[in-house]
Design a protein around this motif. Structure first.
Motif, PDB file in Angstrom:
ATOM      1  N   PRO A  85      -4.539  -0.210   6.135  1.00  0.00           N
ATOM      2  CA  PRO A  85      -3.443   0.206   5.238  1.00  0.00           C
ATOM      3  C   PRO A  85      -2.372   1.026   5.935  1.00  0.00           C
ATOM      4  O   PRO A  85      -1.178   0.919   5.607  1.00  0.00           O
ATOM      5  CB  PRO A  85      -4.162   1.027   4.165  1.00  0.00           C
ATOM      6  CG  PRO A  85      -5.561   0.518   4.168  1.00  0.00           C
ATOM      7  CD  PRO A  85      -5.851   0.162   5.594  1.00  0.00           C
ATOM      8  N   LEU A  86      -2.769   1.842   6.930  1.00  0.00           N
ATOM      9  CA  LEU A  86      -1.768   2.619   7.658  1.00  0.00           C
ATOM     10  C   LEU A  86      -0.844   1.700   8.461  1.00  0.00           C
ATOM     11  O   LEU A  86       0.390   1.883   8.489  1.00  0.00           O
ATOM     12  CB  LEU A  86      -2.465   3.627   8.570  1.00  0.00           C
ATOM     13  CG  LEU A  86      -1.546   4.550   9.380  1.00  0.00           C
ATOM     14  CD1 LEU A  86      -0.664   5.396   8.454  1.00  0.00           C
ATOM     15  CD2 LEU A  86      -2.356   5.460  10.306  1.00  0.00           C
ATOM     16  N   GLY A  87      -1.415   0.686   9.117  1.00  0.00           N
ATOM     17  CA  GLY A  87      -0.577  -0.267   9.859  1.00  0.00           C
ATOM     18  C   GLY A  87       0.320  -1.068   8.944  1.00  0.00           C
ATOM     19  O   GLY A  87       1.507  -1.323   9.252  1.00  0.00           O
ATOM     20  N   LEU A  88      -0.240  -1.488   7.794  1.00  0.00           N
ATOM     21  CA  LEU A  88       0.575  -2.223   6.835  1.00  0.00           C
ATOM     22  C   LEU A  88       1.705  -1.356   6.286  1.00  0.00           C
ATOM     23  O   LEU A  88       2.822  -1.862   5.991  1.00  0.00           O
ATOM     24  CB  LEU A  88      -0.290  -2.739   5.685  1.00  0.00           C
ATOM     25  CG  LEU A  88      -1.339  -3.803   6.072  1.00  0.00           C
ATOM     26  CD1 LEU A  88      -2.198  -4.160   4.867  1.00  0.00           C
ATOM     27  CD2 LEU A  88      -0.667  -5.042   6.644  1.00  0.00           C
ATOM     28  N   THR A 143       8.834   2.205  -2.172  1.00  0.00           N
ATOM     29  CA  THR A 143       8.520   0.931  -2.804  1.00  0.00           C
ATOM     30  C   THR A 143       7.121   0.964  -3.387  1.00  0.00           C
ATOM     31  O   THR A 143       6.292   1.798  -3.009  1.00  0.00           O
ATOM     32  CB  THR A 143       8.622  -0.207  -1.782  1.00  0.00           C
ATOM     33  OG1 THR A 143       7.594  -0.034  -0.799  1.00  0.00           O
ATOM     34  CG2 THR A 143       9.995  -0.226  -1.102  1.00  0.00           C
ATOM     35  N   LYS A 144       6.860   0.051  -4.312  1.00  0.00           N
ATOM     36  CA  LYS A 144       5.552   0.014  -4.945  1.00  0.00           C
ATOM     37  C   LYS A 144       4.445  -0.283  -3.931  1.00  0.00           C
ATOM     38  O   LYS A 144       3.346   0.283  -3.987  1.00  0.00           O
ATOM     39  CB  LYS A 144       5.537  -1.023  -6.063  1.00  0.00           C
ATOM     40  CG  LYS A 144       6.399  -0.661  -7.263  1.00  0.00           C
ATOM     41  CD  LYS A 144       6.279  -1.707  -8.345  1.00  0.00           C
ATOM     42  CE  LYS A 144       7.113  -1.320  -9.572  1.00  0.00           C
ATOM     43  NZ  LYS A 144       7.009  -2.333 -10.665  1.00  0.00           N
ATOM     44  N   ILE A 145       4.767  -1.218  -3.023  1.00  0.00           N
ATOM     45  CA  ILE A 145       3.753  -1.562  -2.008  1.00  0.00           C
ATOM     46  C   ILE A 145       3.451  -0.362  -1.126  1.00  0.00           C
ATOM     47  O   ILE A 145       2.295  -0.038  -0.849  1.00  0.00           O
ATOM     48  CB  ILE A 145       4.224  -2.755  -1.177  1.00  0.00           C
ATOM     49  CG1 ILE A 145       4.368  -3.993  -2.063  1.00  0.00           C
ATOM     50  CG2 ILE A 145       3.263  -3.021  -0.025  1.00  0.00           C
ATOM     51  CD1 ILE A 145       4.897  -5.214  -1.330  1.00  0.00           C
ATOM     52  N   LEU A 175      -0.084   1.645  -0.702  1.00  0.00           N
ATOM     53  CA  LEU A 175      -0.767   1.838   0.589  1.00  0.00           C
ATOM     54  C   LEU A 175      -1.046   3.315   0.857  1.00  0.00           C
ATOM     55  O   LEU A 175      -2.085   3.677   1.424  1.00  0.00           O
ATOM     56  CB  LEU A 175       0.083   1.229   1.705  1.00  0.00           C
ATOM     57  CG  LEU A 175       0.213  -0.305   1.685  1.00  0.00           C
ATOM     58  CD1 LEU A 175       1.229  -0.774   2.720  1.00  0.00           C
ATOM     59  CD2 LEU A 175      -1.143  -0.957   1.947  1.00  0.00           C
ATOM     60  N   LEU A 176      -0.122   4.211   0.471  1.00  0.00           N
ATOM     61  CA  LEU A 176      -0.358   5.651   0.636  1.00  0.00           C
ATOM     62  C   LEU A 176      -1.547   6.101  -0.188  1.00  0.00           C
ATOM     63  O   LEU A 176      -2.372   6.923   0.272  1.00  0.00           O
ATOM     64  CB  LEU A 176       0.906   6.430   0.243  1.00  0.00           C
ATOM     65  CG  LEU A 176       2.068   6.380   1.233  1.00  0.00           C
ATOM     66  CD1 LEU A 176       3.309   7.032   0.624  1.00  0.00           C
ATOM     67  CD2 LEU A 176       1.685   7.072   2.548  1.00  0.00           C
ATOM     68  N   ARG A 177      -1.634   5.608  -1.405  1.00  0.00           N
ATOM     69  CA  ARG A 177      -2.792   5.975  -2.232  1.00  0.00           C
ATOM     70  C   ARG A 177      -4.090   5.439  -1.623  1.00  0.00           C
ATOM     71  O   ARG A 177      -5.133   6.057  -1.684  1.00  0.00           O
ATOM     72  CB  ARG A 177      -2.607   5.451  -3.650  1.00  0.00           C
ATOM     73  CG  ARG A 177      -1.618   6.245  -4.477  1.00  0.00           C
ATOM     74  CD  ARG A 177      -1.726   5.891  -5.960  1.00  0.00           C
ATOM     75  NE  ARG A 177      -1.422   4.480  -6.192  1.00  0.00           N
ATOM     76  CZ  ARG A 177      -0.212   4.015  -6.450  1.00  0.00           C
ATOM     77  NH1 ARG A 177       0.835   4.844  -6.493  1.00  0.00           N
ATOM     78  NH2 ARG A 177      -0.024   2.720  -6.666  1.00  0.00           N
ATOM     79  N   GLN A 178      -4.014   4.275  -1.006  1.00  0.00           N
ATOM     80  CA  GLN A 178      -5.217   3.674  -0.432  1.00  0.00           C
ATOM     81  C   GLN A 178      -5.766   4.494   0.736  1.00  0.00           C
ATOM     82  O   GLN A 178      -6.977   4.550   0.940  1.00  0.00           O
ATOM     83  CB  GLN A 178      -4.901   2.238   0.012  1.00  0.00           C
ATOM     84  CG  GLN A 178      -6.140   1.441   0.411  1.00  0.00           C
ATOM     85  CD  GLN A 178      -5.827  -0.014   0.655  1.00  0.00           C
ATOM     86  OE1 GLN A 178      -4.704  -0.475   0.392  1.00  0.00           O
ATOM     87  NE2 GLN A 178      -6.793  -0.758   1.146  1.00  0.00           N
ATOM     88  N   ILE A 179      -4.880   5.121   1.501  1.00  0.00           N
ATOM     89  CA  ILE A 179      -5.358   5.950   2.623  1.00  0.00           C
ATOM     90  C   ILE A 179      -5.552   7.406   2.202  1.00  0.00           C
ATOM     91  O   ILE A 179      -5.850   8.263   3.031  1.00  0.00           O
ATOM     92  CB  ILE A 179      -4.403   5.878   3.822  1.00  0.00           C
ATOM     93  CG1 ILE A 179      -3.020   6.437   3.448  1.00  0.00           C
ATOM     94  CG2 ILE A 179      -4.319   4.463   4.364  1.00  0.00           C
ATOM     95  CD1 ILE A 179      -2.044   6.471   4.612  1.00  0.00           C
TER      96      ILE A 179
END
Length: 549
Positions: free
Chosen positions: A470-473, A519-521, A525-529
């Motif tokens: 997720p950090l790379g994405l 952005t939503k994406i 991703l921030l929430r995921q990490i």
């Protein structure tokens, strides 16, 4: 005593042994002390009895000698003879009386009749003794009625000692005053003083004020070294300890024989007391030493028959957690119940070892399958990325712009899995080489010509692959959004060490694309990490977040 307070088997068994031994030791000590005191009391009574026996013998001798002189005086008074007749009677008494050295008899107002066996004792010497004893204090009566006013003592005439018996009677109405004196050689007193053999270490004698020896048993009369340095006087029978004139410590006993200074004195060398003390030590220590030896043997037996096997089982139990498990000891000399425990424990260890071996084989097989699965995923991602890259090259420029972010995202997945499987199995992804490779890939894929995106990450910090991807994405999403209008000059993604157990994520872009992380994406991703915003966008900064490790 509550034996459950002890935490070990050995402690409880020894505590139980102490509960048994302690009362026995106390009873033994009390019995030894009581016996020792009883023996000392017997020794003291025996010593006092010895002194009393010699005192009684001396008093009996004086009493009998008094009867002799009173009988002789009464005979002279009864004859009412002339002075020559009185002298003849006294001479006959001296000549026939065994041991009588001199005698003086006076009846009424007549001159005293004096007779002496030895020329060394003159009439004047005898009269001087009479004058001296006439003024002396009278001796008390020991038993029976008073036969006369008497005084007993010892005198020295011409270098010889004589026992003195002085008597005076003048209290009978219409009767003349009778006064008599008897001198007996001390040798006769020495014979009368003999009560048999004196025990070794015992010296008994008649002394004057504890300074002059008249008669002695167990020691020569001329030897005064056995006399005490500190003597005692008084009418009562006494016993005490003192140092003799020779410096030896002894026990002394004394009793008054005749006032004012004639005593029976005995010295005991304390052999009996020392023997009693040694007997007390033997009576005390023998059972106590026996109990101590019993306790030691009991303790060794506990160690040899119980604790040793328990420690063996404990060592085997501890070794179960190590790489080299061992079995509990099983020997024919073990107690039956403990051998059964060891056998049951060994069966458990053997069964567990078999299960562990099977589990290790299964884990190894699963690890191989997982590693193979990840390799297949990595290879599949590389294939997908290659197909997208080929498709992007065959499309027009406007389609290439759409396919480039997709290819970059697939490339991120491929890079993450390649780093995670670098050593043949899954491990944390090191951030610095991972982000460096992502930034190089973006610089070459999305906008070739000059480095327009950079990443910074600390050394020796890793994230698991599920958080590194997720950090790379997120970096790809930021880069894609920043390039939408084609005017982004530079984008920087910086990851630094924060407080203990955290990382700090900072994003910098030109002021026209500060919403690149909104952005939503990107927010997903921030929430995921697990990122938490700590600073809002301002200036060239698109914001700052804290990421837990």
């Amino acid at each position: 005593m509550n034996v459950t307070a002890f935490r070990t088997v050995r402690g409880r068994l020894l505590a139980l042994m102490v509960l048994v031994i302690l009362p026995i030791a106390v009873i033994t000590a009390v019995s030894a002390v009581a016996t020792y005191r009883s023996v000392l009391s017997s020794i003291e009574a025996s010593q006092l009895q010895t002194v009393g026996n010699f005192a009684v013998r001396t008093r009996v001798w004086y009493r009998e000698s008094l009867r002799v002189v009173l009988a002789a005086t009464a005979s002279v008074a009864a004859t009412d003879g002339t002075a020559d007749q009185c002298q003849t009677i006294t001479r006959r008494i001296v000549d026939d009386g065994i041991g009588i050295s001199a005698i003086s008899i006076s009846t009424g107002g007549r001159p005293a009749c004096v007779a002496s066996r030895s020329d060394g004792v003159s009439a004047s010497d005898i009269r001087a003794v009479v004058e001296a004893y006439r003024a002396r204090a009278r001796s008390v009566t020991w038993i029976g009625n008073d036969l006369a006013d008497t005084s007993y003592g010892v005198t020295r005439i011409g270098g010889r000692r004589f026992m003195v018996i002085y008597a005076r009677r003048g209290d009978i109405p219409d009767s003349p005053t009778l006064e008599s004196l008897l001198l007996v050689d001390a040798v006769i007193m020495d014979r009368a003083f003999d009560l048999g053999t004196v025990n070794p270490g015992v010296t008994v004698g008649i002394v004057r004020s504890s300074t002059e020896v008249v008669v002695a048993r167990g020691m020569n009369e001329d030897d005064t070294s056995w006399l005490p340095v500190v003597g005692r006087t008084g009418p009562q029978l006494q016993r005490w300890e003192s140092v003799s004139q020779s410096g030896a410590t002894g026990t002394y006993g004394t009793q008054l024989v005749a006032e004012p200074d004639l005593y029976v004195l005995a010295r005991f060398d304390q052999q009996a007391e020392r023997a009693a003390f040694l007997q007390f030590i033997a009576l005390l220590l023998t059972p106590l030493v026996t109990l101590m030896v019993l306790f030691a043997v009991y303790s060794l037996a506990i160690d040899a028959n119980i604790v040793r096997w328990i420690r063996g089982i404990e060592a085997a139990a501890v070794a179960r957690a190590s790489q080299k498990p061992q079995l509990a000891p099983v020997e024919p000399s073990m107690p039956e119940d403990m051998r059964r425990v060891s056998e049951a424990f060994n069966a458990l260890v053997t069964d567990q070892a078999e299960r562990v071996e099977k589990l290790n084989l299964t884990i190894g097989a699963n690890r191989h399958l997982v590693r193979e699965l990840h390799h297949r995923v990595k290879n599949s991602l590389q294939v997908v990325q290659s197909y997208i890259s080929l498709a992007r090259r065959q499309q027009s420029p406007e389609h290439r712009t759409v396919l480039a972010p997709v290819e970059a995202k697939v490339h991120v997945l491929s890079i993450a899995y390649r780093h995670a499987l670098a050593l043949g199995e899954m491990r944390p992804v090191e951030l610095k080489p991972f982000l460096d490779e992502v930034s190089v890939m973006l610089n070459g894929l999305m906008r070739a010509g000059r480095p327009w995106i950079s990443t910074i990450a600390p050394e020796d910090v890793g994230l698991v692959v599920d958080r590194a991807i997720p950090l790379g994405l997120l970096v790809v999403e930021i880069a894609s959004h920043a390039l939408e209008d084609g005017h982004a000059d530079h984008v920087s993604v910086e990851v630094t060490q924060g407080e203990e157990g955290t990382l700090t994520l900072s994003v910098t872009a030109d002021d026209r694309r500060l919403d690149a992380v909104e952005t939503k994406i990107a927010l997903g991703l921030l929430r995921q990490i697990g990122a938490t915003r700590t600073a809002d966008a301002s200036g060239t900064s698109a914001g700052r977040w804290t990421i837990p490790l």
